[in-house]
Design a protein around this motif. Sequence first.
Motif, short mmCIF file in Angstrom:
data_model
loop_
_atom_site.label_atom_id
_atom_site.label_comp_id
_atom_site.label_asym_id
_atom_site.label_seq_id
_atom_site.Cartn_x
_atom_site.Cartn_y
_atom_site.Cartn_z
N SER A 40 0.89 -1.41 0.02
CA SER A 40 0.08 -0.10 -0.15
C SER A 40 1.01 1.25 -0.09
O SER A 40 0.62 2.36 -0.63
CB SER A 40 -1.05 -0.08 1.24
N SER B 92 -9.56 -9.91 12.94
CA SER B 92 -9.97 -8.68 13.15
C SER B 92 -10.47 -8.24 14.62
O SER B 92 -10.66 -7.26 15.04
CB SER B 92 -11.16 -8.33 12.23
N ASP C 9 -1.79 2.64 9.94
CA ASP C 9 -3.33 2.97 10.18
C ASP C 9 -4.04 1.70 9.64
O ASP C 9 -3.51 0.81 8.95
CB ASP C 9 -3.66 3.80 9.07
N LYS C 10 -5.06 1.48 9.77
CA LYS C 10 -6.03 0.57 9.07
C LYS C 10 -5.98 0.69 7.70
O LYS C 10 -6.19 1.92 7.25
CB LYS C 10 -7.36 0.55 9.74
N GLY C 11 -6.13 -0.52 6.96
CA GLY C 11 -6.03 -0.36 5.61
C GLY C 11 -4.56 -0.59 4.93
O GLY C 11 -4.62 -0.52 3.53
N GLU C 12 -3.50 -0.30 5.49
CA GLU C 12 -2.17 -0.67 5.00
C GLU C 12 -2.22 -2.16 4.57
O GLU C 12 -2.55 -2.88 5.30
CB GLU C 12 -1.07 0.01 5.81
N TRP C 13 -1.40 -2.49 3.60
CA TRP C 13 -1.53 -3.86 3.05
C TRP C 13 -0.23 -4.18 2.55
O TRP C 13 0.45 -3.41 1.94
CB TRP C 13 -2.50 -4.19 2.19
N TYR D 26 -5.90 -8.17 12.16
CA TYR D 26 -5.56 -8.28 10.81
C TYR D 26 -6.45 -9.16 10.17
O TYR D 26 -6.95 -9.94 10.66
CB TYR D 26 -3.89 -8.43 10.38
N GLU E 283 -3.73 -7.65 5.39
CA GLU E 283 -4.44 -6.04 5.48
C GLU E 283 -4.49 -5.68 7.09
O GLU E 283 -4.84 -6.53 7.92
CB GLU E 283 -5.63 -6.15 4.92
N ASN E 284 -3.84 -4.72 7.30
CA ASN E 284 -3.62 -4.03 8.56
C ASN E 284 -4.87 -3.55 9.12
O ASN E 284 -5.56 -3.01 8.63
CB ASN E 284 -2.52 -3.09 8.62
N ILE E 285 -5.40 -4.02 10.22
CA ILE E 285 -6.45 -3.44 11.08
C ILE E 285 -5.96 -2.53 12.49
O ILE E 285 -6.33 -1.28 12.51
CB ILE E 285 -7.41 -4.29 11.44
#
Length: 607
Positions: free
Chosen positions: A382, A466, A408-412, A448, A491-493
């Motif tokens: 990302s 998650s 942040d949430k959404g980095e992948w 994640y 995907e990071n949460i």
Amino acid sequence: MINKFLSTVLFFVFVTNGYSQQKTYCNPINVDYGYTPIPNFYKQGKHRATADPVIVSFKGNYFLFSTNQWGYWWSNDMLQWNFIEKKFLKPENEFPSLKDNGFAPDHKLDEKHKVYDELCAPAVFVMKDEMYVIGSTHGPNFALWKSKNPMANEWEIAVEDFKVGAWDPGFLYDEEKDKLYLYWGSSNEFPLLGTEINTKTLQSEGFVKPMISLHPEDHGWERFGEYNDNTFLQPFMEGAWVTKYKNKYYLQYGAPATEFSGYADGVYVSTNPLQGFSYQKHNPLSYKPGGFARGAGHGATYEDNFGNWWHVSTIILGQKNNFERRIGIWPSGFDKDDVMYCNTAYGDYPTFLPEFAQGKDFTKGLFSGWMLLNYNKPVQVSSTLGGYQPNFAVDEDMKTYWSAKTGDKGEWFQTDLGGIATINAIQINYADQDATFTGKSLGVFHQYKIYGSTDGKKWHVIVDKSNNKTDVPHDYVELVQPTKARYLKLENIKMPTGKFALSGFRVFGKGKGETPKRVENFMVLRADKNKFGERRSSWIRWQQNNEADGYVIYFGKSPEKLYGSIMVYGKNDYFFTGMDRTDTYYFQIEAFNANGISERTEIIKVE
């Protein structure tokens, strides 16, 4: 009825998320490592660190202690480790700021006996129905603690001031003789020492004996340096641990220094606990200079609930500080000739847990056979922070890592296996980038999701964490049902602290291609026998195998005891500096890739 309902719900949750009770684990072990509390150790960035581990079995459970964790872990299966917060300091010896989970800003021991590392290189032993614990100390200022119920964190002081100033201590309670012994030392000048401890007073009577010293002029693996080639400093001997087996005492020790990939444990053997120790022919005992998780020194050997042996030891990371380290557990034991061994081959790949290792030959290791599927394969991300490039997360080097620009949430992070493969397990190794913690941080966690796809367009959830509420810096997930995919996306949460960063996103299973053919033109050239000391080294070379990701070299001092191993990625030679000067050696090699392992070559004898 309620219990049956809860069991059904839990089963449903585990299975629908793709994982349940695991049969395997993967090094480095996945515990909530604390962050170093020592300021001059984190000048290059705050980071997790521990070392010098001890595991003991007590009342059917395993208890793990290690340096500077402000507590300890227990487990009933050697997979799930539960942390218990406890500082083994008398209140008057503790820095006031430590009581607030902080640190003293200048790291000066400005008051006598006040320390950061309240349990540095801990000694733990079981005597009768109690467990005892003490940290390293240079003087009689530390208490020896004991507990009949460590799972409930019920401790009391057994001895107010333990008189032996023992650094890197290790105890042996000889149940058959009802005698207690202490071994200690951490120096590049002095030998390891030993004494008997009175089981009533829990103090030494003052009779101390030298045990063993290093001999790097004879033992190549004891030489200082990353490649045992540094002559400016004498090597360090430390981490004494003694195991009794069939009326023999196996004195284990770490060398040459914790900073190096070749950090290993050796062993001396005697029929007397305080004298007469002889160097075991088959050394080093635990040795892992190559692969993702490197180093296997300063450890402890223990017996599991099924009568098998394991060795726990220190893995060197050393990215932000020389003392940035992790913990590894390796199959160990005693062969039919009572030779003590430790198997680290494929030691950072999925390995069977004790419950599922019954009937297996520990001398051949407990590797599950699931191969690494994404070594140096294409990746997408990302975002990227500075020079922390994406490929660093798939290069099988724990010191290098990729970092996203944020946490942040959404980095992948996405990896391409190069073709559809069967996936059995995944290991996520987080790196510390811009962490804010020092000391032990409780109540923090990772969250994640991992998605899989066969074409890069349609995705399905493989792992869903998650809602995870645990700290999992080296999370390892074995899928309850293998899945097929070519692409995986992490995907990071939520991160506990800092950026979303990975030192290794490792996917294990079986590819659909061909396993490598047997290695050709394997040769070992030993240094000139006419030059004193030079026979401690050999140049190992072979023809590059275009089908291979890497190779495992096996070595030993008899063709039936090739207990030593070295994992090599991407090269077709290795300069081996860990040999004993006077002995004949035997070598063998195999190639591996995502599809499996080749046949081994014929054994080479090197005199």
